[in-house]
Scaffold this motif. Sequence first.
Motif, PDB file in Angstrom:
ATOM      1  N   ARG A 319       0.829  -1.210   0.000  1.00  0.00           N
ATOM      2  CA  ARG A 319       0.000   0.000   0.000  1.00  0.00           C
ATOM      3  C   ARG A 319       0.863   1.259   0.000  1.00  0.00           C
ATOM      4  O   ARG A 319       1.696   1.464   0.876  1.00  0.00           O
ATOM      5  CB  ARG A 319      -0.930   0.043   1.217  1.00  0.00           C
ATOM      6  CG  ARG A 319      -1.801   1.287   1.216  1.00  0.00           C
ATOM      7  CD  ARG A 319      -3.040   1.175   2.046  1.00  0.00           C
ATOM      8  NE  ARG A 319      -3.990   2.235   1.668  1.00  0.00           N
ATOM      9  CZ  ARG A 319      -4.887   2.158   0.716  1.00  0.00           C
ATOM     10  NH1 ARG A 319      -5.006   1.034   0.033  1.00  0.00           N
ATOM     11  NH2 ARG A 319      -5.676   3.159   0.422  1.00  0.00           N
ATOM     12  N   CYS A 320       0.628   2.081  -1.029  1.00  0.00           N
ATOM     13  CA  CYS A 320       1.235   3.423  -1.092  1.00  0.00           C
ATOM     14  C   CYS A 320       0.098   4.379  -1.431  1.00  0.00           C
ATOM     15  O   CYS A 320      -0.325   4.466  -2.588  1.00  0.00           O
ATOM     16  CB  CYS A 320       2.347   3.475  -2.146  1.00  0.00           C
ATOM     17  SG  CYS A 320       3.119   5.090  -2.318  1.00  0.00           S
ATOM     18  N   SER A 321      -0.425   5.047  -0.424  1.00  0.00           N
ATOM     19  CA  SER A 321      -1.593   5.916  -0.623  1.00  0.00           C
ATOM     20  C   SER A 321      -1.200   7.168  -1.395  1.00  0.00           C
ATOM     21  O   SER A 321      -0.195   7.813  -1.077  1.00  0.00           O
ATOM     22  CB  SER A 321      -2.193   6.321   0.722  1.00  0.00           C
ATOM     23  OG  SER A 321      -2.673   5.188   1.404  1.00  0.00           O
ATOM     24  N   ASN A 328      -6.700   6.063  -2.925  1.00  0.00           N
ATOM     25  CA  ASN A 328      -6.099   5.518  -4.143  1.00  0.00           C
ATOM     26  C   ASN A 328      -4.763   4.865  -3.786  1.00  0.00           C
ATOM     27  O   ASN A 328      -3.790   5.544  -3.461  1.00  0.00           O
ATOM     28  CB  ASN A 328      -5.895   6.633  -5.172  1.00  0.00           C
ATOM     29  CG  ASN A 328      -5.295   6.124  -6.478  1.00  0.00           C
ATOM     30  OD1 ASN A 328      -5.121   4.922  -6.673  1.00  0.00           O
ATOM     31  ND2 ASN A 328      -4.966   7.027  -7.366  1.00  0.00           N
ATOM     32  N   ASN A 329      -4.718   3.535  -3.857  1.00  0.00           N
ATOM     33  CA  ASN A 329      -3.501   2.784  -3.539  1.00  0.00           C
ATOM     34  C   ASN A 329      -2.668   2.622  -4.809  1.00  0.00           C
ATOM     35  O   ASN A 329      -3.035   1.873  -5.714  1.00  0.00           O
ATOM     36  CB  ASN A 329      -3.866   1.413  -2.964  1.00  0.00           C
ATOM     37  CG  ASN A 329      -2.639   0.572  -2.664  1.00  0.00           C
ATOM     38  OD1 ASN A 329      -1.510   1.087  -2.617  1.00  0.00           O
ATOM     39  ND2 ASN A 329      -2.847  -0.716  -2.443  1.00  0.00           N
ATOM     40  N   LEU A 330      -1.544   3.309  -4.866  1.00  0.00           N
ATOM     41  CA  LEU A 330      -0.709   3.293  -6.060  1.00  0.00           C
ATOM     42  C   LEU A 330      -0.072   1.935  -6.310  1.00  0.00           C
ATOM     43  O   LEU A 330       0.375   1.661  -7.432  1.00  0.00           O
ATOM     44  CB  LEU A 330       0.395   4.361  -5.947  1.00  0.00           C
ATOM     45  CG  LEU A 330      -0.067   5.798  -5.745  1.00  0.00           C
ATOM     46  CD1 LEU A 330       1.137   6.722  -5.613  1.00  0.00           C
ATOM     47  CD2 LEU A 330      -0.962   6.251  -6.885  1.00  0.00           C
ATOM     48  N   MET A 331      -0.019   1.095  -5.294  1.00  0.00           N
ATOM     49  CA  MET A 331       0.619  -0.217  -5.445  1.00  0.00           C
ATOM     50  C   MET A 331      -0.387  -1.338  -5.661  1.00  0.00           C
ATOM     51  O   MET A 331       0.001  -2.511  -5.731  1.00  0.00           O
ATOM     52  CB  MET A 331       1.492  -0.530  -4.224  1.00  0.00           C
ATOM     53  CG  MET A 331       2.744   0.314  -4.142  1.00  0.00           C
ATOM     54  SD  MET A 331       3.854  -0.169  -2.796  1.00  0.00           S
ATOM     55  CE  MET A 331       5.249   0.934  -3.116  1.00  0.00           C
ATOM     56  N   ALA A 332      -1.660  -1.010  -5.794  1.00  0.00           N
ATOM     57  CA  ALA A 332      -2.675  -2.049  -6.023  1.00  0.00           C
ATOM     58  C   ALA A 332      -2.403  -2.766  -7.342  1.00  0.00           C
ATOM     59  O   ALA A 332      -2.377  -2.135  -8.401  1.00  0.00           O
ATOM     60  CB  ALA A 332      -4.068  -1.433  -6.023  1.00  0.00           C
TER      61      ALA A 332
END
Length: 587
Positions: A319-321, A328-332
């Motif tokens: 998880r990187c919000s 919005n999780n940039l690492m999803a």
Amino acid sequence: MFQEPDYIENLSLMLSEVLHDIGINERLMMRRRRGMMLYEAINNITYRLIDIDFTIYFLGSKSESTTISGLHSDNDALICLNDTNVIQEWSEWEHNKENYLMIQDENTTPGYCYLQLLRDDEPLPVTDMPNEYHITDSSERVLLKNTLKNGAIPGAVCNGPSNTIPGPPGFCDSDTVIAFHCKSWHQSASGWLERQGIGRWPTQEMRRYASSTGCFVVPTGSKVSEYPELEWRISTTLAERCLIFNLNITQIRCFVLLKMILKTFLNPEGEINVSSFMCKTVLLHCIENTEPSIWRENNLFSCLTYCLLELHSCVENNRCSHFIIKHNNLMAGQFTAETKHELLKNISDVLQNDSQLLLRIDIANLGQRLQVKLNIVPDGAYYYLSSIDIYEFYLTTEYLNSGYLISSSYTLILIYLHSTSIRTMKQFVGKLINFSVNSNRLEQTAYKFLAPFVFTTYGSALASSSIGENNQVLPESLVWLSAGLNLDISSSTFKLASIFYCTGDLEKAELILRHTEQQYDSYPVVIICSCWDMPPPTVYAECMRVFTEEREDNITHITAFCVRFMQKEINCVPRELQYCLDVHKVT
């Protein structure tokens, strides 16, 4: 990682000095940023003059001045199509315009939305599917597909949400994203406007500006979306640019170091598992959650370590919000379990050996320069460019980019004017003057580059008409030609000499040419032509004095743009050269 405080402080200071020497310093950073904002203004003024209804924004590391040559950063641009209105509330709907309603429901990924097509005569949904770019969903909503990006820009290669445009020889590629603008700040980001970090950063002033920029929607879906072809990513890129522009030099240097480590140790094969945007986001979170006093030059190494620890935590938790749109999780869906394990191992290795691994970074000879600063090797053990050489390299690049952009903008204006009448050209000149009067200081600088081209062309077209009638040049023509004489070293004066030659006034023609020849003798002149794909011209050392002066218009003193005539200027071209003109093209 666990070093004596004195060693860490000394390493931080040496690291700051090295980064200063390779171009990450306040003076060059501000100059490069202003240069990119000027390019933006020149482009948008050109589009406005020739009635192209879109706005371009230069974004990313080039505009932020958070890159160096060894990172091989592309030019990132966002083209906003202004004829489309994206709304969040029905009150924002506009008559006789293509309107889309931004929709977020249980099916959309956080940070993404659907775009529902609305009628242009009244604020109601469209019920009939208009073309192949739309689809009707199970709720009978007509939604816009994000395949708009495919083939949107001629000659570009589609790469994710962007269109990659190959650069001319010697210049980098450009990644261009098509987008729509929403004037209001997105509802999912409203919480960020009230969020307050430990260091009271960002400031209230920065937040107010950010909210005034609204947001964009970009044609790309989430990697974990159930309907990726229908999703549009919500972008707060202008707000993010504002945040980066307000970082101090230590924070900028920390970001550059993160990107160097990313390229050297975390993405060594060119595979983008962790992106530079994720590193930027991690940095912004770290700044928000720390006291401003820690972000100083003698603490750079500790700041870098803190950011790496935060990055490790993000990868570990998948998880990187997003800094502004928290959900919005940039690492999803960004990497597999195997890739995650490898990334965690690599980040841990960097954290355990970070002071030693810095010495192994080849980008901009950072490791070698640091070894010399720390007296690990003697000065002179390695060859690399001096800080003066690097400064001159960036200034030369900026100068050439400016020259080619001005030349390309003139080409677009000529194409627009090619089939117009003299009367329409006069109206065009009036529009340019009116726009320049009602513009800000940066835009006025941009107009100073474009206006002489237009004045010279209009004066030449008037002269051609009068030469064709009675072989005379009207005083009005000479007024406009004179107004364009500060364009560059020679292109406008060559046109003026050509006009006098065509009317038989050889004495004046010779006088102008002799004066121009003297100008060539004063400086080594750089010839710039965007008509053909040619290698970048040679820029001589003697030109550097002009570059280092803090005035953009000084480039006109050493530049010779190519001379171009439209068909309506035919009587200003010596008969011996008229075979060069193509009646179907601008020459």
